[in-house]
Design a protein around this motif. Structure first.
Motif, PDB file in Angstrom:
ATOM      1  N   GLN A   2       0.898  -0.948  -0.106  1.00 54.76           N
ATOM      2  CA  GLN A   2      -0.023   0.088   0.157  1.00 54.76           C
ATOM      3  C   GLN A   2       0.945   1.337   0.040  1.00 54.76           C
ATOM      4  OE1 GLN A   2      -3.042   0.145   2.862  1.00 54.76           O
ATOM      5  NE2 GLN A   2      -2.498  -1.989   3.556  1.00 54.76           N
ATOM      6  N   THR A   3       0.262   2.160  -0.754  1.00 55.37           N
ATOM      7  CA  THR A   3       0.933   3.693  -0.563  1.00 55.37           C
ATOM      8  C   THR A   3      -0.123   4.590   0.140  1.00 55.37           C
ATOM      9  OG1 THR A   3       2.138   2.956  -2.504  1.00 55.37           O
ATOM     10  CG2 THR A   3       1.849   5.538  -1.912  1.00 55.37           C
ATOM     11  N   THR A   4       0.337   5.395   1.136  1.00 55.48           N
ATOM     12  CA  THR A   4      -0.351   6.242   1.930  1.00 55.48           C
ATOM     13  C   THR A   4       0.116   7.503   1.849  1.00 55.48           C
ATOM     14  OG1 THR A   4      -1.353   4.335   3.120  1.00 55.48           O
ATOM     15  CG2 THR A   4      -1.794   6.650   4.028  1.00 55.48           C
ATOM     16  N   THR A   5      -0.303   8.577   1.539  1.00 57.73           N
ATOM     17  CA  THR A   5      -0.056  10.106   1.972  1.00 57.73           C
ATOM     18  C   THR A   5      -0.559  10.579   3.060  1.00 57.73           C
ATOM     19  OG1 THR A   5       0.686  10.471  -0.545  1.00 57.73           O
ATOM     20  CG2 THR A   5       0.544  12.440   0.750  1.00 57.73           C
ATOM     21  N   LEU A   6       0.169  10.759   3.975  1.00 53.22           N
ATOM     22  CA  LEU A   6      -0.274  11.250   5.353  1.00 53.22           C
ATOM     23  C   LEU A   6       0.029  12.766   5.451  1.00 53.22           C
ATOM     24  CD1 LEU A   6       1.681   8.464   7.495  1.00 53.22           C
ATOM     25  CD2 LEU A   6      -0.907   8.686   7.102  1.00 53.22           C
ATOM     26  N   SER A   7      -1.473  13.343   6.213  1.00 51.31           N
ATOM     27  CA  SER A   7      -1.077  14.755   6.587  1.00 51.31           C
ATOM     28  C   SER A   7      -1.605  15.104   8.135  1.00 51.31           C
ATOM     29  CB  SER A   7      -1.849  15.399   5.522  1.00 51.31           C
ATOM     30  OG  SER A   7      -3.236  15.299   5.746  1.00 51.31           O
ATOM     31  N   LEU A  11      -4.384  11.971   9.420  1.00 50.71           N
ATOM     32  CA  LEU A  11      -3.604  10.809  10.482  1.00 50.71           C
ATOM     33  C   LEU A  11      -4.693  10.009  11.080  1.00 50.71           C
ATOM     34  CD1 LEU A  11      -0.906  13.173  12.123  1.00 50.71           C
ATOM     35  CD2 LEU A  11      -0.788  11.651  10.244  1.00 50.71           C
ATOM     36  N   HIS A  12      -5.698  10.499  11.622  1.00 53.59           N
ATOM     37  CA  HIS A  12      -6.697   9.830  12.480  1.00 53.59           C
ATOM     38  C   HIS A  12      -7.476   8.654  11.507  1.00 53.59           C
ATOM     39  CE1 HIS A  12      -8.912  12.625  10.225  1.00 53.59           C
ATOM     40  NE2 HIS A  12     -10.228  11.767  10.322  1.00 53.59           N
ATOM     41  N   ASN A  13      -7.177   8.596  10.233  1.00 50.29           N
ATOM     42  CA  ASN A  13      -7.788   7.612   9.576  1.00 50.29           C
ATOM     43  C   ASN A  13      -6.845   6.460   9.288  1.00 50.29           C
ATOM     44  OD1 ASN A  13     -10.066   9.097   8.987  1.00 50.29           O
ATOM     45  ND2 ASN A  13      -9.035  10.097   7.400  1.00 50.29           N
ATOM     46  N   HIS A  14      -5.424   6.401   9.971  1.00 50.00           N
ATOM     47  CA  HIS A  14      -4.632   5.483   9.399  1.00 50.00           C
ATOM     48  C   HIS A  14      -3.761   4.788  10.760  1.00 50.00           C
ATOM     49  CE1 HIS A  14      -5.051   6.482   5.164  1.00 50.00           C
ATOM     50  NE2 HIS A  14      -5.023   7.887   5.508  1.00 50.00           N
ATOM     51  N   TYR A  48      11.292  20.228  10.871  1.00 49.22           N
ATOM     52  CA  TYR A  48      10.688  20.094   9.575  1.00 49.22           C
ATOM     53  C   TYR A  48       9.195  19.231   9.583  1.00 49.22           C
ATOM     54  CZ  TYR A  48      14.773  22.640   9.007  1.00 49.22           C
ATOM     55  OH  TYR A  48      15.944  23.546   8.937  1.00 49.22           O
ATOM     56  N   ASP A  49       9.081  18.472  10.357  1.00 50.84           N
ATOM     57  CA  ASP A  49       7.603  17.796  10.602  1.00 50.84           C
ATOM     58  C   ASP A  49       6.742  18.549  10.995  1.00 50.84           C
ATOM     59  OD1 ASP A  49       8.682  15.034   9.609  1.00 50.84           O
ATOM     60  OD2 ASP A  49       9.946  15.168  11.493  1.00 50.84           O
ATOM     61  N   THR A  50       6.010  19.387  10.071  1.00 53.27           N
ATOM     62  CA  THR A  50       5.016  20.229  10.594  1.00 53.27           C
ATOM     63  C   THR A  50       3.791  19.887   9.545  1.00 53.27           C
ATOM     64  OG1 THR A  50       5.252  21.805   9.044  1.00 53.27           O
ATOM     65  CG2 THR A  50       6.755  22.147  10.810  1.00 53.27           C
ATOM     66  N   PRO A  51       2.574  20.683  10.280  1.00 50.52           N
ATOM     67  CA  PRO A  51       1.453  20.637   9.562  1.00 50.52           C
ATOM     68  C   PRO A  51       1.440  20.957   8.150  1.00 50.52           C
ATOM     69  CG  PRO A  51       1.011  21.668  11.498  1.00 50.52           C
ATOM     70  CD  PRO A  51       2.530  21.438  11.366  1.00 50.52           C
ATOM     71  N   ALA A  52       2.269  21.645   7.736  1.00 50.42           N
ATOM     72  CA  ALA A  52       2.541  21.929   6.310  1.00 50.42           C
ATOM     73  C   ALA A  52       3.185  20.788   5.290  1.00 50.42           C
ATOM     74  CB  ALA A  52       3.575  23.278   6.048  1.00 50.42           C
ATOM     75  N   SER A  53       3.971  19.917   6.179  1.00 45.97           N
ATOM     76  CA  SER A  53       4.439  18.783   5.441  1.00 45.97           C
ATOM     77  C   SER A  53       3.146  17.604   5.113  1.00 45.97           C
ATOM     78  CB  SER A  53       5.569  18.111   6.421  1.00 45.97           C
ATOM     79  OG  SER A  53       6.570  18.989   6.239  1.00 45.97           O
TER      80      SER A  53
END
Length: 195
Positions: A2-7, A11-14, A48-53
């Motif tokens: 699986q490939t998942t893009t997280l934001s 996050l709550h879905n994964h 750099y792990d921020t809500p913008a990433s």
């Protein structure tokens, strides 16, 4: 696979995937490469792990095989912007300031791609497939954010695997030794992959 893009929005879905991605980063960068990076709760992270990433994970049944972080070059949090630009500005002592030939871009259509890894635990027989998955996922996630180019600091052997993954890149900085090997800044043109 699986490939998942997280934001931060999804996050709550994964379930544990986000934490597992950061655990896999710790294993790759702190344990395997012996880089001096922040860690907590058995996870590697940085400023750099921020809500913008966005974070892309290649995974299956809770096992994270590979991952990347995508950050807009327009990002700014306090004194920090994005990793490559901050290195050029002298804010990071571990990456040389002269890593780019020109000033680091600040552009809505250019995103930075960092913390690229393939887990040490990934079986050799599927590594090439994992590289293809990560390249495809990186392109898709970047395009969804409106990016037309990516800026990355990657292993200096990038020409060998970029072609295999269908990526068009060009060196935009000198080759340099950082920590455990030779690295180079590369620009990846996404305009040829916009269909």
């Amino acid at each position: 696979m699986q490939t998942t893009t997280l934001s931060f929005e999804n996050l709550h879905n994964h379930g544990e995937l986000f934490a597992n991605l950061f655990r896999a980063r710790k294993q790759s960068f702190i344990v395997q490469k012996n880089w001096d990076l922040p860690e907590a709760l058995d996870m590697e992270y940085d400023q750099y792990d921020t809500p913008a990433s966005r974070w892309v994970a290649i995974h299956d049944f809770g096992q994270v095989y590979a991952g990347i972080r995508l950050t807009p070059t327009t990002m700014k949090v306090g004194m920090y912007s994005y990793m490559i630009r901050d290195a050029q500005r002298g804010l990071l002592g571990t990456i040389p300031e002269d890593l780019l030939y020109e000033d680091a871009p600040v552009d809505e259509q250019t995103w930075e791609c960092t913390r690229v890894f393939v887990s040490h635990a990934t079986p050799q027989r599927i590594r090439r497939r994992i590289h293809a998955y990560i390249a495809t996922a990186m392109l898709k996630a970047s395009r969804e954010e409106g990016a037309t180019s990516l800026l990355t600091l990657t292993a200096a052997n990038w020409p060998r695997w970029f072609g295999r993954c269908g990526l068009e890149g060009k060196a935009i900085g000198r080759e340099m030794f950082i920590g455990d090997g030779n690295y180079q800044c590369v620009s990846i043109d996404l305009t040829g992959n916009l269909h």
